[in-house]
Scaffold this active site. Structure first.
Site, mmCIF file in Angstrom:
data_model
loop_
_atom_site.group_PDB
_atom_site.id
_atom_site.type_symbol
_atom_site.label_atom_id
_atom_site.label_comp_id
_atom_site.label_asym_id
_atom_site.label_seq_id
_atom_site.Cartn_x
_atom_site.Cartn_y
_atom_site.Cartn_z
ATOM 1 N N LYS A 209 1.004 -1.156 -0.132
ATOM 2 C CA LYS A 209 0.023 0.156 -0.010
ATOM 3 C C LYS A 209 0.774 1.180 -0.090
ATOM 4 O O LYS A 209 0.715 2.300 -0.651
ATOM 5 C CB LYS A 209 -1.164 -0.106 1.271
ATOM 6 C CG LYS A 209 -1.843 1.211 1.371
ATOM 7 C CD LYS A 209 -2.955 0.808 2.304
ATOM 8 C CE LYS A 209 -3.386 2.289 2.974
ATOM 9 N NZ LYS A 209 -4.468 2.171 3.857
ATOM 10 N N GLU A 215 10.492 -4.867 4.466
ATOM 11 C CA GLU A 215 10.275 -6.315 4.111
ATOM 12 C C GLU A 215 10.152 -6.397 2.491
ATOM 13 O O GLU A 215 10.788 -7.152 1.956
ATOM 14 C CB GLU A 215 9.426 -7.101 4.802
ATOM 15 C CG GLU A 215 9.648 -7.300 6.263
ATOM 16 C CD GLU A 215 9.001 -6.146 6.926
ATOM 17 O OE1 GLU A 215 8.883 -4.980 6.465
ATOM 18 O OE2 GLU A 215 8.990 -6.490 8.382
ATOM 19 N N GLY A 269 -4.722 -1.817 5.115
ATOM 20 C CA GLY A 269 -4.046 -2.762 4.489
ATOM 21 C C GLY A 269 -4.853 -4.326 4.788
ATOM 22 O O GLY A 269 -4.752 -5.175 3.832
ATOM 23 N N ARG A 270 -5.306 -4.322 5.965
ATOM 24 C CA ARG A 270 -5.677 -5.738 6.531
ATOM 25 C C ARG A 270 -7.202 -6.129 5.954
ATOM 26 O O ARG A 270 -7.807 -7.005 6.229
ATOM 27 C CB ARG A 270 -5.809 -5.853 8.165
ATOM 28 C CG ARG A 270 -6.258 -4.705 8.910
ATOM 29 C CD ARG A 270 -5.902 -4.645 10.282
ATOM 30 N NE ARG A 270 -6.416 -3.540 11.115
ATOM 31 C CZ ARG A 270 -5.881 -2.318 11.038
ATOM 32 N NH1 ARG A 270 -4.449 -2.174 10.488
ATOM 33 N NH2 ARG A 270 -6.084 -1.327 11.974
ATOM 34 N N GLU A 355 -4.648 -6.387 15.105
ATOM 35 C CA GLU A 355 -4.224 -4.976 14.714
ATOM 36 C C GLU A 355 -5.325 -4.020 14.748
ATOM 37 O O GLU A 355 -4.973 -2.760 14.770
ATOM 38 C CB GLU A 355 -3.519 -5.264 13.024
ATOM 39 C CG GLU A 355 -2.710 -4.098 12.778
ATOM 40 C CD GLU A 355 -1.843 -4.234 11.409
ATOM 41 O OE1 GLU A 355 -0.693 -4.712 11.564
ATOM 42 O OE2 GLU A 355 -2.597 -3.885 10.472
ATOM 43 N N HIS A 386 -5.924 -32.996 17.678
ATOM 44 C CA HIS A 386 -4.888 -34.018 18.249
ATOM 45 C C HIS A 386 -3.611 -32.997 18.421
ATOM 46 O O HIS A 386 -2.491 -33.550 18.911
ATOM 47 C CB HIS A 386 -4.312 -34.702 17.066
ATOM 48 C CG HIS A 386 -5.378 -35.788 16.587
ATOM 49 N ND1 HIS A 386 -5.601 -36.769 17.119
ATOM 50 C CD2 HIS A 386 -6.573 -35.594 15.689
ATOM 51 C CE1 HIS A 386 -6.571 -37.556 16.776
ATOM 52 N NE2 HIS A 386 -7.116 -36.834 15.697
ATOM 53 N N LYS A 514 9.380 -0.650 14.285
ATOM 54 C CA LYS A 514 10.017 -0.536 12.780
ATOM 55 C C LYS A 514 11.158 0.543 12.987
ATOM 56 O O LYS A 514 12.216 0.413 12.482
ATOM 57 C CB LYS A 514 8.808 -0.167 11.997
ATOM 58 C CG LYS A 514 7.901 -1.040 11.392
ATOM 59 C CD LYS A 514 7.096 -0.372 10.523
ATOM 60 C CE LYS A 514 5.828 -1.096 10.076
ATOM 61 N NZ LYS A 514 4.782 -0.470 9.270
HETATM 62 O O1 F6P Z 1 2.270 -4.136 10.010
HETATM 63 C C1 F6P Z 1 1.996 -2.788 9.594
HETATM 64 C C2 F6P Z 1 1.325 -2.696 8.480
HETATM 65 O O2 F6P Z 1 1.454 -1.421 8.172
HETATM 66 C C3 F6P Z 1 0.033 -3.344 8.106
HETATM 67 O O3 F6P Z 1 -0.971 -2.830 8.399
HETATM 68 C C4 F6P Z 1 0.095 -3.613 6.440
HETATM 69 O O4 F6P Z 1 -0.888 -4.655 6.069
HETATM 70 C C5 F6P Z 1 1.476 -4.088 6.577
HETATM 71 O O5 F6P Z 1 2.218 -3.063 7.239
HETATM 72 C C6 F6P Z 1 2.162 -3.920 4.804
HETATM 73 O O6 F6P Z 1 2.209 -2.760 4.542
HETATM 74 P P1 F6P Z 1 2.285 -2.148 3.060
HETATM 75 O O7 F6P Z 1 1.141 -2.805 2.314
HETATM 76 O O8 F6P Z 1 2.086 -0.550 3.084
HETATM 77 O O9 F6P Z 1 3.402 -2.804 2.548
#
Ligand code: F6P
Length: 545
Positions: A209, A215, A269-270, A355, A386, A514
């Site tokens: 987003k 990452e 995002g979620r 979240e 199990h 972060k």
């Molecule tokens: O972990 C925090 C967060 O902002 C989430 O809410 C989001 O889904 C994720 O990081 C990834 O963010 P982006 O889509 O901006 O890479």
């Protein structure tokens, strides 16, 4: 101000609920079944292909009435109207929360900052449809002219969990494309995924987003470098697509405009799998199935918007969760799907729920004096039986659980499905009914067990029962049913956030880690020196030695 600032613990309904909890025994569910003769039917909701049984819960008719009073007293009806009409209910980020607009089949106009967003949504959907069709049908090919065989989704959090969960959930409907997900910044993750891939036939979808997530950018860069070991810079255009609100950053990465899919700030995002973040889903199962999923979600939106609270599935399930979290003080909640296809469902909901509602400050900025979200966890049945069910049956914790099962399997293997569903029904029955000492003794007597042995072991074979569960019995795991199911939990998150007087749609709690990681990285790489607590200081010293 869009949402009320009502402290739920200071409402009349809350006081009445507390008195009711203290005075009336609601924990003996078995007795409630005896005193409320029609309980199984009365505590159920039939909607479309969903049957919800919430009768196996530690609450009475009076409890439900008081919980509904609570939802009314905090202004839930007004909040629902704000949620759907684009009011900026994500106040700390000044944003609307409009994932529902992405699947709104009826809307001709929904305005955000005076602009109708429906035409933009439709344009991106048309782009997704054309692109996914072209990849699936081999119209768009890789740089050597071969059709694509594999797709790698590069993203994390909402840009990974939603698509990954749905691709797994709809595996039955999947075409020939093989989907892979790279999320962790752990280089071993990306290397393991790349190991089996051919750069000539692999499409990469970078989903972020913000397009600033460490990452995702690290993984995308590593993958691009791997790709460029065999292909050339101009071939990036054919093999990379991106989904983001940050289109400038995407073009810096070298992705061509035709492969850039826009999303918007008003999609969290979620909650974003309904947007172009769902591109991997459309690629895996075809665009029509993706749309069917959106339709199912839209139907649940309509149910949530228009159904009286007493028969409203997301509201009823939210109120039950509030009852356990705030009055029984339960710390956790399990979600157990009885289908292997939903193996990522709990992980997906962990982000969605925790979240969103893992907050300790109320909407006025004060520390709350009551509990908010519980810990969410779960694994598919029967595997979980199990593994951790021992604790659910005989442990000391109260663990309300949602059991999700389907009347029909997808491959039609009746033998297996009957066994699966026998377990599904047996577990909620066992959790409710338990087994008394008298029953245990009787079983020993029937088996002719030596009396001394029997009396020694008997106490350990007693099940107290009265463990609460909801049963969600759905016709079949279709894209539409999945859409409804996901939307149900999305609305449940919303309702609980409204009642707890918290902001559900920001996530400031993920920022500090972060920030510190950025500082620590530059220390590890030797460019700066920082101050830390003694424990962290020593750990860094050992890591660097
Ligand atoms: O972990 C925090 C967060 O902002 C989430 O809410 C989001 O889904 C994720 O990081 C990834 O963010 P982006 O889509 O901006 O890479």
């Amino acid at each position: 101000m869009s949402l009320s600032r009502i402290n739920p613990a200071q409402t009349k309904a809350w006081t009445a609920l507390q008195d009711h909890f203290n005075q009336d025994n609601t924990s003996d569910i078995k007795s409630l079944f005896k005193s409320e003769s029609n309980r199984a039917k009365d505590f159920s909701i039939q909607w479309n292909n969903f049957y919800i049984d919430y009768s196996k819960n530690a609450l009475s008719k009076k409890t439900m009435d008081l919980l509904i009073d609570l939802s009314k007293e905090v202004g839930l009806s007004e909040a629902i109207a704000h949620y759907f009409n684009g009011t900026a209910i994500n106040e700390t980020e000044s944003r609307a929360v409009l994932h529902t607009a992405l699947r709104d089949k009826s809307a001709t106009a929904i305005n955000v900052d005076g602009e109708n967003i429906i035409p933009q949504i439709n344009a991106v959907k048309a782009q997704m449809k054309a692109f996914s069709n072209d990849i699936i049908n081999g119209v768009k090919t890789g740089y050597t002219g071969k059709a694509f065989t594999d797709v790698v989704n590069i993203g994390i959090g909402g840009s990974d969990l939603g698509p990954a969960m749905v691709v797994e959930a709809l595996k039955f409907y999947q075409n020939h494309l093989k989907l892979h997900f790279v999320s962790n910044v752990d280089g071993d993750h990306v290397q393991e995924v790349l190991k089996g891939l051919n750069p000539e036939t692999t499409l990469f979808v970078v989903v972020s987003k913000t397009f600033t997530t460490q990452e995702t950018l690290s993984n995308a860069t590593t993958i691009k470098n791997w790709f460029l070991q065999t292909a050339s810079q101009k071939d990036v255009a054919k093999h990379f697509a991106a989904v983001s609100t940050n289109t400038q950053k995407i073009s810096d990465f070298g992705i061509v405009p035709a492969h850039v899919f826009t999303m918007w700030d008003w999609v969290g995002g979620r909650f974003s799998l309904w947007s172009a973040v769902g591109l991997s889903i459309a690629l895996a199962v075809g665009y029509d199935h993706f749309e069917e999923m959106l339709s199912g979600a839209f139907e649940m939106d309509q149910h949530f918007k228009h159904t009286p609270f007493e028969k409203n599935i997301p509201i009823v399930l939210s109120l039950i969760s509030i009852w356990y979290a705030n009055f029984y003080k339960s710390e956790t909640q399990a979600i157990i799907p009885y289908t292997q296809y939903l193996s990522r469902f709990s992980a997906y909901l962990q982000q969605g729920i925790m979240e969103s509602n893992g907050k300790c400050f109320d909407r006025a900025g004060n520390r709350v004096s009551y509990e908010t979200e519980t810990v969410i966890w779960g694994e598919p049945g029967t595997n979980s039986q199990h593994a951790f069910f021992q604790l659910m049956h005989q442990g000391t914790k109260l663990i309300p659980a949602d059991f999700i099962g389907f009347k029909k399997s997808l491959h039609g293997d009746t033998d297996h499905h009957n066994k699966l569903m026998a377990n599904f029904f047996a577990q909620t029955e066992a959790l409710l009914s338990g087994k008394t000492r008298t029953q245990v003794d009787q079983e020993f007597a029937e088996k002719g067990t030596d009396a001394l042995v029997a009396s020694k072991v008997a106490p350990f074979k007693v099940f107290e029962g009265n463990k609460p569960t909801n049963t969600l019995l759905i016709d079949q795991l279709t894209p539409s049913a999945l859409g409804s199911l996901i939307a149900l939990y999305e609305h449940k998150i919303f309702v609980q956030g409204v009642i707890w007087n918290i902001f559900s749609y920001d996530q400031w709690g993920v920022e500090l880690g972060k920030q510190l990681a950025t500082n620590i990285l530059s220390e590890i790489e030797g460019s700066t020196k920082g101050q830390h607590d003694p424990s962290t200081q020593l750990l860094l010293k050992i890591f660097n030695s």
